[in-house]
Scaffold this active site. Structure first.
Site, PDB file in Angstrom:
ATOM      1  N   GLN A   1     -13.232   5.589   4.630  1.00  0.00           N
ATOM      2  CA  GLN A   1     -13.563   4.249   5.125  1.00  0.00           C
ATOM      3  C   GLN A   1     -14.906   4.249   5.865  1.00  0.00           C
ATOM      4  OE1 GLN A   1     -10.545   1.700   4.673  1.00  0.00           O
ATOM      5  NE2 GLN A   1     -10.874   3.352   3.214  1.00  0.00           N
TER       6      GLN A   1
ATOM      7  N   PHE B   1     -10.147  -2.757  -0.787  1.00  0.00           N
ATOM      8  CA  PHE B   1      -9.303  -3.408  -1.804  1.00  0.00           C
ATOM      9  C   PHE B   1      -8.609  -4.662  -1.286  1.00  0.00           C
ATOM     10  CE2 PHE B   1      -8.900   1.267  -2.934  1.00  0.00           C
ATOM     11  CZ  PHE B   1      -9.949   1.223  -3.849  1.00  0.00           C
TER      12      PHE B   1
ATOM     13  N   ASN C   1     -12.855  11.577   7.106  1.00  0.00           N
ATOM     14  CA  ASN C   1     -14.261  11.177   7.202  1.00  0.00           C
ATOM     15  C   ASN C   1     -15.107  12.325   7.729  1.00  0.00           C
ATOM     16  OD1 ASN C   1     -14.592   8.139   6.599  1.00  0.00           O
ATOM     17  ND2 ASN C   1     -12.757   8.197   7.862  1.00  0.00           N
TER      18      ASN C   1
ATOM     19  N   GLY D   1       0.848  -1.192   0.000  1.00  0.00           N
ATOM     20  CA  GLY D   1       0.000   0.000   0.000  1.00  0.00           C
ATOM     21  C   GLY D   1       0.883   1.241   0.000  1.00  0.00           C
TER      22      GLY D   1
ATOM     23  N   LYS E   1     -14.424   3.779  14.814  1.00  0.00           N
ATOM     24  CA  LYS E   1     -14.313   5.238  15.026  1.00  0.00           C
ATOM     25  C   LYS E   1     -14.603   5.996  13.733  1.00  0.00           C
ATOM     26  CE  LYS E   1     -10.308   6.163  12.850  1.00  0.00           C
ATOM     27  NZ  LYS E   1     -10.170   7.139  11.753  1.00  0.00           N
TER      28      LYS E   1
ATOM     29  N   LYS F   1      -9.120   7.696   0.040  1.00  0.00           N
ATOM     30  CA  LYS F   1     -10.404   7.002   0.172  1.00  0.00           C
ATOM     31  C   LYS F   1     -10.969   7.098   1.583  1.00  0.00           C
ATOM     32  CE  LYS F   1     -10.234   5.264  -3.997  1.00  0.00           C
ATOM     33  NZ  LYS F   1     -11.110   5.792  -5.021  1.00  0.00           N
TER      34      LYS F   1
ATOM     35  N   GLY G   1      -0.747   4.710  -0.126  1.00  0.00           N
ATOM     36  CA  GLY G   1      -1.587   5.900  -0.057  1.00  0.00           C
ATOM     37  C   GLY G   1      -0.995   6.876   0.957  1.00  0.00           C
TER      38      GLY G   1
HETATM   39  N1  NAD Z   1      -4.493   8.590   6.017  1.00  0.00           N
HETATM   40  C1  NAD Z   1      -4.529   8.546   7.351  1.00  0.00           C
HETATM   41  O1  NAD Z   1      -4.407   9.560   8.042  1.00  0.00           O
HETATM   42  C2  NAD Z   1      -4.690   7.212   8.017  1.00  0.00           C
HETATM   43  C3  NAD Z   1      -4.220   7.080   9.326  1.00  0.00           C
HETATM   44  C4  NAD Z   1      -4.353   5.871   9.991  1.00  0.00           C
HETATM   45  C5  NAD Z   1      -4.945   4.798   9.335  1.00  0.00           C
HETATM   46  N2  NAD Z   1      -5.372   4.945   8.070  1.00  0.00           N
HETATM   47  C6  NAD Z   1      -5.954   3.745   7.421  1.00  0.00           C
HETATM   48  O2  NAD Z   1      -4.981   3.186   6.554  1.00  0.00           O
HETATM   49  C7  NAD Z   1      -5.620   2.551   5.448  1.00  0.00           C
HETATM   50  C8  NAD Z   1      -5.007   3.082   4.171  1.00  0.00           C
HETATM   51  O3  NAD Z   1      -5.202   4.464   4.110  1.00  0.00           O
HETATM   52  P1  NAD Z   1      -4.271   5.430   3.236  1.00  0.00           P
HETATM   53  O4  NAD Z   1      -4.458   6.783   3.816  1.00  0.00           O
HETATM   54  O5  NAD Z   1      -2.895   4.892   3.111  1.00  0.00           O
HETATM   55  O6  NAD Z   1      -4.932   5.329   1.777  1.00  0.00           O
HETATM   56  P2  NAD Z   1      -5.608   6.508   0.923  1.00  0.00           P
HETATM   57  O7  NAD Z   1      -6.858   6.951   1.552  1.00  0.00           O
HETATM   58  O8  NAD Z   1      -4.579   7.543   0.641  1.00  0.00           O
HETATM   59  O9  NAD Z   1      -6.058   5.733  -0.400  1.00  0.00           O
HETATM   60  C9  NAD Z   1      -5.437   5.813  -1.595  1.00  0.00           C
HETATM   61  C10 NAD Z   1      -4.686   4.543  -1.915  1.00  0.00           C
HETATM   62  O10 NAD Z   1      -5.581   3.557  -2.459  1.00  0.00           O
HETATM   63  C11 NAD Z   1      -4.957   3.013  -3.611  1.00  0.00           C
HETATM   64  N3  NAD Z   1      -5.927   2.430  -4.516  1.00  0.00           N
HETATM   65  C12 NAD Z   1      -6.840   3.062  -5.285  1.00  0.00           C
HETATM   66  N4  NAD Z   1      -7.542   2.148  -6.015  1.00  0.00           N
HETATM   67  C13 NAD Z   1      -7.052   0.924  -5.664  1.00  0.00           C
HETATM   68  C14 NAD Z   1      -7.354  -0.404  -6.049  1.00  0.00           C
HETATM   69  N5  NAD Z   1      -8.326  -0.663  -6.907  1.00  0.00           N
HETATM   70  N6  NAD Z   1      -6.650  -1.407  -5.491  1.00  0.00           N
HETATM   71  C15 NAD Z   1      -5.690  -1.168  -4.593  1.00  0.00           C
HETATM   72  N7  NAD Z   1      -5.344   0.066  -4.182  1.00  0.00           N
HETATM   73  C16 NAD Z   1      -6.029   1.099  -4.717  1.00  0.00           C
HETATM   74  C17 NAD Z   1      -4.247   4.196  -4.214  1.00  0.00           C
HETATM   75  O11 NAD Z   1      -3.296   3.765  -5.141  1.00  0.00           O
HETATM   76  C18 NAD Z   1      -3.619   4.806  -2.965  1.00  0.00           C
HETATM   77  O12 NAD Z   1      -2.431   4.132  -2.645  1.00  0.00           O
HETATM   78  C19 NAD Z   1      -7.115   2.839   5.616  1.00  0.00           C
HETATM   79  O13 NAD Z   1      -7.746   1.740   6.202  1.00  0.00           O
HETATM   80  C20 NAD Z   1      -7.167   4.019   6.558  1.00  0.00           C
HETATM   81  O14 NAD Z   1      -8.345   4.050   7.349  1.00  0.00           O
HETATM   82  C21 NAD Z   1      -5.253   6.110   7.384  1.00  0.00           C
HETATM   83  O1  G3P Z   2      -8.686  10.797   7.915  1.00  0.00           O
HETATM   84  P1  G3P Z   2      -9.510   9.646   8.430  1.00  0.00           P
HETATM   85  O2  G3P Z   2     -10.883  10.045   8.811  1.00  0.00           O
HETATM   86  O3  G3P Z   2      -9.444   8.465   7.480  1.00  0.00           O
HETATM   87  O4  G3P Z   2      -8.792   9.191   9.788  1.00  0.00           O
HETATM   88  C1  G3P Z   2      -7.414   9.057   9.779  1.00  0.00           C
HETATM   89  C2  G3P Z   2      -6.911   8.220  10.917  1.00  0.00           C
HETATM   90  O5  G3P Z   2      -7.586   6.993  10.984  1.00  0.00           O
HETATM   91  C3  G3P Z   2      -6.919   8.912  12.246  1.00  0.00           C
HETATM   92  O6  G3P Z   2      -6.231   8.114  13.174  1.00  0.00           O
END
Ligand code: NAD
Ligand code: G3P
Length: 396
Positions: free
Chosen positions: A347, A144, A317, A56, A252, A345, A58
């Protein structure tokens, strides 16, 4: 001596790290010293070094790779290189995202302006990216993961260890399936989780925060994950409650959507606090009704109340739900997500749907008015203002 505001966190960090079995980053030791194997005797085989791949790339995936890369380069038990699987896309310039990441050492689309560390190598080939790795970090939007797991079936050795940073779950015919369980069942490997109050952009610029590693039985493995992620500004605590930690991170996001509705309708801080309290109560009840092993104490870790607070104040979110409510529910979440997040994206909307399916299937809807109302607002059955009208009816 007076304690200045900036001293607070360093005092806190020191007290935490001295009470934890794992110290955070030892800043004064050089990489060369850390990587020195000279002390082992010549007849001793050097221990196998761990190889890490991040699945991953993102917003959070890129920050996770940065954190990990800062540690693999200094810890002797790890190979320096961290592979990062990229879901390939073409940038408006015509360049492939993977090439841009490897050339600029920066994820120009999902984490612009932040250097990942030269030891991060982006790879668009999923199977190639995981080959040879014995530690896999899964961090993609949860929707995904089923497809990703299918592509990896038969490609991963049983002795590989995994950790999921993914906040979300799947709902199957048999019932709810946490992402760590999906990974374990599909790939036949153990899977810990890491969740917490972790808005990625803040950790990217090295602002202090905490996280929780949830593990099942293998404390030693949990400590290895803690070591891989911990830095002086990222304090990680292990907790033996994988389901509790993962459900906190997952649920959450539904409460964050509710908080966004409250903000969009200008209902004020007291209302938002009330929604957060009701949301926390539903998170705890739902988690315990699904898994009786879930511990109360988990809700007081970073993955619990701290993540709930940060997400309801500053998460994506919350932000998109605020826009949804401001528009009176007339513009869809999909449309707003595409416009406001540029490829990142949400969630919370799909998780609200997944939770709703579990609640209706089990006959629990009346016990979870906030969770149910969030979903009904998201699909347009109820107006955003229903968030207070309906959620307050939580049974005692
Ligand atoms: N961003 C944050 O602040 C944060 C913090 C903690 C936890 N998280 C969690 O981490 C997880 C990943 O979040 P993120 O912020 O890295 O992602 P993101 O929200 O930035 O999502 C974009 C990612 O999804 C990928 N993508 C798009 N279409 C796809 C497909 N068809 N198949 C596979 N990948 C595809 C993109 O290439 C990109 O890498 C989530 O569950 C999120 O809740 C996010
Ligand atoms: O930006 P959100 O709402 O996907 O939340 C990001 C993280 O999960 C916070 O810990």
């Amino acid at each position: 001596l007076p304690i200045y505001p900036s001293s607070i966190l360093s005092l806190f960090t020191r007290s935490l790290s001295s009470s934890s079995s794992m110290a955070p980053q030892e800043a004064e030791t050089t990489v060369a010293q850390k990587k020195n194997y000279g002390s082992s005797s010549i007849d001793e085989a050097p221990p196998r070094k761990n190889r890490v791949t991040v699945v991953g790339s993102g917003n959070w995936g890129s920050v996770a790779a940065k954190l990990i890369a800062s540690n693999t380069i200094r810890l002797p038990s790890f190979h320096d290189e961290v592979r990062m699987w990229v879901f390939e896309e073409t940038l408006p310039s015509g360049e492939k995202l993977t090439d841009a990441i490897n050339t600029k050492n920066e994820n120009v689309k999902y984490l612009p302006g932040i250097k990942l560390g030269r030891n991060v190598v982006a790879d668009p080939d999923l199977v190639n990216a995981v080959t040879g790795a014995n530690m896999l970090v899964f961090v993609t939007p949860h929707q995904f993961m089923e497809g990703i797991c299918k592509r990896l079936v038969g490609k991963i050795n049983g002795d590989v260890e995994a950790i999921s940073l993914i906040k979300g779950m799947e709902v199957k015919m048999e019932g709810p399936c946490m992402i760590s369980t999906l990974i374990t069942e599909q790939l036949g490997i153990n899977c810990c989780v890491l969740m917490g109050a972790n808005i990625a952009n803040e950790i990217a610029v090295e602002k202090f925060s905490e996280a929780t590693v949830g593990y099942r039985e293998n404390k030693e493995m949990a400590e290895k994950w803690v070591q891989l992620f911990s830095t002086s500004y990222f304090i990680v605590t292990p907790v033996q409650d994988v389901e509790g930690v993962e459900l906190c991170g997952t649920l959450k996001n539904v409460v964050a959507i509710a908080a966004g509705f409250v903000d969009g309708l200008d209902m004020g801080n007291n209302t938002k606090a009330a929604i957060m309290r009701i949301g926390l109560r539903e998170m705890k009840a739902f988690s315990k009704m699904l898994f009786s092993s879930v511990k109360d104490s988990t809700f007081f870790e970073s993955c619990g109340v701290a993540d709930l607070i940060t997400t309801c104040l500053g998460g994506r979110n919350r932000k998109v739900a605020e826009a949804f409510a401001k528009n009176g529910g007339k513009r869809s979440f999909d449309e707003l997500e595409a416009e406001m997040l540029q490829g990142q994206k949400l969630q919370g909307v799909s998780t609200a749907k997944e939770v709703y399916e579990v609640l209706s299937h089990r006959g629990w809807l009346q016990f979870f008015p906030l969770f149910a109302t969030v979903h009904e607002i998201c699909i347009g059955t109820l107006p955003p203002s229903a968030i207070v009208e309906h959620s307050e009816r939580t049974p005692k």
